[in-house]
Scaffold this motif. Structure first.
Motif, PDB file in Angstrom:
ATOM      1  N   THR A  19      76.150  21.560  34.495  1.00  0.00           N
ATOM      2  CA  THR A  19      74.731  20.861  34.297  1.00  0.00           C
ATOM      3  C   THR A  19      74.062  20.807  35.444  1.00  0.00           C
ATOM      4  O   THR A  19      73.133  21.056  35.894  1.00  0.00           O
ATOM      5  CB  THR A  19      74.569  19.996  33.308  1.00  0.00           C
ATOM      6  N   ALA A  20      74.983  19.928  36.407  1.00  0.00           N
ATOM      7  CA  ALA A  20      74.613  19.705  37.650  1.00  0.00           C
ATOM      8  C   ALA A  20      74.345  20.703  38.487  1.00  0.00           C
ATOM      9  O   ALA A  20      73.595  20.609  39.395  1.00  0.00           O
ATOM     10  CB  ALA A  20      75.600  18.375  38.232  1.00  0.00           C
ATOM     11  N   TYR A  21      75.152  21.893  38.348  1.00  0.00           N
ATOM     12  CA  TYR A  21      75.239  23.005  39.299  1.00  0.00           C
ATOM     13  C   TYR A  21      74.743  24.114  38.591  1.00  0.00           C
ATOM     14  O   TYR A  21      75.444  25.203  38.759  1.00  0.00           O
ATOM     15  CB  TYR A  21      76.427  23.163  40.161  1.00  0.00           C
ATOM     16  N   GLY A 117      58.666  25.151  43.216  1.00  0.00           N
ATOM     17  CA  GLY A 117      59.073  23.806  43.132  1.00  0.00           C
ATOM     18  C   GLY A 117      60.407  23.789  42.367  1.00  0.00           C
ATOM     19  O   GLY A 117      61.050  22.640  42.656  1.00  0.00           O
ATOM     20  N   GLY A 118      60.976  24.855  41.698  1.00  0.00           N
ATOM     21  CA  GLY A 118      62.197  24.653  40.796  1.00  0.00           C
ATOM     22  C   GLY A 118      62.039  23.884  39.782  1.00  0.00           C
ATOM     23  O   GLY A 118      61.047  23.369  39.152  1.00  0.00           O
ATOM     24  N   LYS A 119      63.248  23.689  39.179  1.00  0.00           N
ATOM     25  CA  LYS A 119      63.448  22.709  37.969  1.00  0.00           C
ATOM     26  C   LYS A 119      64.505  21.938  38.232  1.00  0.00           C
ATOM     27  O   LYS A 119      65.728  22.253  38.572  1.00  0.00           O
ATOM     28  CB  LYS A 119      63.867  23.748  36.716  1.00  0.00           C
ATOM     29  N   ALA A 124      69.345  16.629  38.140  1.00  0.00           N
ATOM     30  CA  ALA A 124      70.169  17.833  38.243  1.00  0.00           C
ATOM     31  C   ALA A 124      69.425  18.945  38.397  1.00  0.00           C
ATOM     32  O   ALA A 124      68.361  19.359  37.858  1.00  0.00           O
ATOM     33  CB  ALA A 124      70.872  17.905  36.795  1.00  0.00           C
ATOM     34  N   VAL A 125      69.629  19.783  39.337  1.00  0.00           N
ATOM     35  CA  VAL A 125      68.912  21.005  39.881  1.00  0.00           C
ATOM     36  C   VAL A 125      69.340  22.120  38.919  1.00  0.00           C
ATOM     37  O   VAL A 125      70.622  22.658  38.964  1.00  0.00           O
ATOM     38  CB  VAL A 125      69.113  21.474  41.180  1.00  0.00           C
ATOM     39  N   TYR A 126      68.332  22.587  38.077  1.00  0.00           N
ATOM     40  CA  TYR A 126      68.547  23.724  37.235  1.00  0.00           C
ATOM     41  C   TYR A 126      68.140  25.061  37.710  1.00  0.00           C
ATOM     42  O   TYR A 126      68.751  26.145  37.252  1.00  0.00           O
ATOM     43  CB  TYR A 126      67.866  23.432  35.801  1.00  0.00           C
ATOM     44  N   MET A 127      67.149  24.828  38.678  1.00  0.00           N
ATOM     45  CA  MET A 127      66.723  26.116  39.266  1.00  0.00           C
ATOM     46  C   MET A 127      66.154  25.557  40.717  1.00  0.00           C
ATOM     47  O   MET A 127      65.513  24.808  40.836  1.00  0.00           O
ATOM     48  CB  MET A 127      65.498  26.662  38.602  1.00  0.00           C
TER      49      MET A 127
END
Length: 153
Positions: A19-21, A117-119, A124-127
């Motif tokens: 999840t974190a990566y 902006g990503g997600k 946690a970076v999802y995108m």
């Protein structure tokens, strides 16, 4: 009885690490947008390349190099990230043309803000964010590709 506890603890740790990566170790690939109309510094609020064959070709390549790892080959999700063929599914059955156009414009805005902006949720970076990596032309070319995948369904 200790063995199931250890197993579940290990499984939970694995899920947490994924999840974190969730986006994996992704190195964005450059997108050559030569031939597309230059859009300038002002970000558009809807896809200016709808139906553009060159944008479709560029977007297909850009998607496969940069997005398919998480969103799936040909935009068919393998479960890691959302199925982007369904991104604007709520718009397709709207009968009123004005409301339908407004719905697609809202989805375009959502898409662009997500890519730029990503997600990130709860740290946690999802995108990862792609602003500064892709130019506006590349982002809209990818959206053009995704629109073609919607129509194929």
């Amino acid at each position: 009885m200790k063995r199931p506890t250890i197993f579940f603890a290990a499984a939970a740790a694995l899920v947490a690490s994924l999840t974190a990566y969730g986006h994996g170790n992704v190195t964005p690939q450059g997108v050559d947008t030569t031939g597309l109309t230059t859009l300038g510094d002002k970000w558009r609020d809807e896809n200016p390349y709808k139906g553009n064959k060159l944008a479709l070709k560029i977007g297909t390549s850009a998607y496969n190099q940069n997005c398919a790892r998480c969103h799936g080959l040909e935009a068919v999700s393998g479960g890691i990230a959302p199925d982007l063929r369904l991104l604007d599914r709520d718009c397709t059955n709207i009968k009123n043309a004005t409301k339908k156009a407004a719905c697609y414009k809202d989805v375009d805005n959502y898409f662009l803000s997500s890519v730029r902006g990503g997600k990130v949720r709860n740290g946690a970076v999802y995108m990862p964010p792609f602003e500064g990596v892709f130019n506006q032309e590349a982002m809209w070319a990818i959206k053009t590709y995704l629109e073609s995948r919607r129509e194929a369904n």
